[in-house]
Design a protein around this motif. Structure first.
Motif, PDB file in Angstrom:
ATOM      1  N   PRO A 195     120.981 -24.631  44.086  1.00 18.81           N
ATOM      2  CA  PRO A 195     121.275 -23.542  43.239  1.00 18.81           C
ATOM      3  C   PRO A 195     122.127 -22.446  44.047  1.00 18.81           C
ATOM      4  N   GLU A 196     122.989 -21.742  43.537  1.00 15.72           N
ATOM      5  CA  GLU A 196     123.365 -20.411  43.734  1.00 15.72           C
ATOM      6  C   GLU A 196     122.441 -19.432  43.810  1.00 15.72           C
ATOM      7  N   PRO A 197     122.407 -18.572  45.076  1.00 11.05           N
ATOM      8  CA  PRO A 197     121.227 -17.546  45.208  1.00 11.05           C
ATOM      9  C   PRO A 197     121.561 -16.458  43.857  1.00 11.05           C
ATOM     10  N   ALA A 198     120.428 -16.071  43.688  1.00 10.92           N
ATOM     11  CA  ALA A 198     120.336 -14.888  42.499  1.00 10.92           C
ATOM     12  C   ALA A 198     120.970 -13.620  43.298  1.00 10.92           C
ATOM     13  N   GLU A 199     121.500 -12.629  42.621  1.00  8.00           N
ATOM     14  CA  GLU A 199     121.737 -11.469  43.067  1.00  8.00           C
ATOM     15  C   GLU A 199     120.886 -10.743  43.963  1.00  8.00           C
ATOM     16  N   ILE A 244     113.325 -24.702  58.200  1.00  9.54           N
ATOM     17  CA  ILE A 244     113.254 -24.991  59.567  1.00  9.54           C
ATOM     18  C   ILE A 244     113.020 -26.199  59.847  1.00  9.54           C
ATOM     19  N   LEU A 245     111.946 -27.086  59.243  1.00  9.79           N
ATOM     20  CA  LEU A 245     111.745 -28.477  59.327  1.00  9.79           C
ATOM     21  C   LEU A 245     112.839 -29.588  59.071  1.00  9.79           C
ATOM     22  N   ALA A 246     113.604 -29.209  58.049  1.00  5.89           N
ATOM     23  CA  ALA A 246     114.824 -29.969  57.809  1.00  5.89           C
ATOM     24  C   ALA A 246     115.755 -30.024  58.682  1.00  5.89           C
ATOM     25  N   THR A 277     118.028 -31.744  52.307  1.00  4.97           N
ATOM     26  CA  THR A 277     118.527 -31.053  51.210  1.00  4.97           C
ATOM     27  C   THR A 277     117.459 -30.740  50.128  1.00  4.97           C
ATOM     28  N   ILE A 278     116.634 -31.676  49.892  1.00  9.04           N
ATOM     29  CA  ILE A 278     115.518 -31.482  48.801  1.00  9.04           C
ATOM     30  C   ILE A 278     114.534 -30.427  49.297  1.00  9.04           C
ATOM     31  N   ALA A 279     114.023 -30.518  50.686  1.00 13.05           N
ATOM     32  CA  ALA A 279     112.935 -29.870  51.147  1.00 13.05           C
ATOM     33  C   ALA A 279     113.502 -28.672  51.619  1.00 13.05           C
ATOM     34  N   HIS A 280     114.517 -28.331  51.864  1.00 16.67           N
ATOM     35  CA  HIS A 280     115.149 -27.098  52.630  1.00 16.67           C
ATOM     36  C   HIS A 280     114.725 -25.641  51.984  1.00 16.67           C
ATOM     37  N   ALA A 281     114.614 -25.828  50.556  1.00 12.40           N
ATOM     38  CA  ALA A 281     114.160 -24.619  49.870  1.00 12.40           C
ATOM     39  C   ALA A 281     112.619 -24.116  49.898  1.00 12.40           C
ATOM     40  N   TYR A 282     111.753 -24.846  50.369  1.00 14.11           N
ATOM     41  CA  TYR A 282     110.410 -24.636  50.678  1.00 14.11           C
ATOM     42  C   TYR A 282     110.051 -23.220  51.310  1.00 14.11           C
ATOM     43  N   VAL A 283     109.425 -22.390  50.599  1.00 18.16           N
ATOM     44  CA  VAL A 283     109.302 -21.070  51.753  1.00 18.16           C
ATOM     45  C   VAL A 283     107.750 -20.679  51.420  1.00 18.16           C
ATOM     46  N   LEU A 284     107.150 -20.524  52.668  1.00 21.06           N
ATOM     47  CA  LEU A 284     105.854 -20.223  52.681  1.00 21.06           C
ATOM     48  C   LEU A 284     105.668 -18.771  52.901  1.00 21.06           C
ATOM     49  N   ILE A 289     123.249 -22.079  51.032  1.00 17.66           N
ATOM     50  CA  ILE A 289     124.088 -21.704  51.970  1.00 17.66           C
ATOM     51  C   ILE A 289     123.886 -21.761  53.551  1.00 17.66           C
ATOM     52  N   VAL A 290     122.821 -21.322  53.748  1.00 14.11           N
ATOM     53  CA  VAL A 290     122.432 -21.019  55.156  1.00 14.11           C
ATOM     54  C   VAL A 290     122.019 -22.796  55.470  1.00 14.11           C
ATOM     55  N   TRP A 291     121.621 -23.477  54.852  1.00 14.07           N
ATOM     56  CA  TRP A 291     121.313 -25.121  55.037  1.00 14.07           C
ATOM     57  C   TRP A 291     122.484 -25.709  55.115  1.00 14.07           C
ATOM     58  N   THR A 292     123.549 -25.418  54.276  1.00 17.27           N
ATOM     59  CA  THR A 292     124.962 -26.166  54.302  1.00 17.27           C
ATOM     60  C   THR A 292     125.467 -25.852  55.553  1.00 17.27           C
ATOM     61  N   TYR A 293     125.603 -24.644  56.036  1.00 20.22           N
ATOM     62  CA  TYR A 293     126.227 -24.263  57.375  1.00 20.22           C
ATOM     63  C   TYR A 293     125.604 -24.571  58.661  1.00 20.22           C
ATOM     64  N   ALA A 294     124.241 -24.595  58.404  1.00 18.65           N
ATOM     65  CA  ALA A 294     123.267 -24.811  59.719  1.00 18.65           C
ATOM     66  C   ALA A 294     123.564 -26.597  59.946  1.00 18.65           C
ATOM     67  N   LEU A 295     123.276 -27.113  58.881  1.00 26.00           N
ATOM     68  CA  LEU A 295     123.409 -28.514  58.887  1.00 26.00           C
ATOM     69  C   LEU A 295     124.708 -29.129  59.845  1.00 26.00           C
ATOM     70  N   THR A 296     125.811 -28.495  59.170  1.00 29.05           N
ATOM     71  CA  THR A 296     127.241 -28.864  59.576  1.00 29.05           C
ATOM     72  C   THR A 296     127.180 -28.352  60.971  1.00 29.05           C
TER      73      THR A 296
END
Length: 148
Positions: A91-95, A42-44, A27-34, A102-109
């Protein structure tokens, strides 16, 4: 062979804690984007899936996998909300932005549900013709004999 109750309880607590640790880390690392590649996501997902698959393959008890997945999802829920200081980890995604949280939430589930519900393939046995027999051997009550 069934484990003693105390061993099963200790294993369940260990699975819950380990799943929780993986859930927090993901949950902490999922937002890292290169660049445009969501490396953290992907790693999470790979880490959480590897833990669940390992538990599913090593232990005959499917419930341990469900308990570890419950720990992951519980920590996702806890760390996705607003913290006591007002900070938000997911956080909620910007417009118009990609909703990585949201992808992390559904993908982990989905990973937890898929690995936990995967059927036990260890009972399947390959026949000489290459077909799965389902464990029915000659002389067993499940074996049927068909005479031409």
């Amino acid at each position: 062979m069934r484990r003693p109750r105390l061993n099963r309880l200790a294993l369940a607590v260990l699975a819950l804690v380990t799943g929780g640790i993986f859930g927090v880390a993901g949950t902490i690392a999922h937002a890292y984007v290169l660049g445009v590649i969501p490396v953290g996501l992907i790693l999470a997902l790979l880490g959480c899936a590897a833990l669940l698959i390992g538990l599913r393959l090593l232990l005959e008890d499917r419930w341990i996998t469900w308990i570890a997945g419950l720990g992951m999802l519980a920590m996702l829920l806890v760390y996705s909300g607003r913290g006591p200081g007002g900070s938000v980890v997911v956080p909620e995604p910007a417009e118009g932005a990609f909703p990585i949280g949201i992808v992390w939430t559904y993908a982990l589930t989905g990973v937890v549900l898929l690995v936990g519900a995967w059927p036990d393939m260890s009972r399947l046995r390959m026949a000489p013709t290459g077909e799965a027999t389902g464990g029915a051997e000659a002389g067993s009550p499940r074996a049927r004999r068909i005479d031409p």
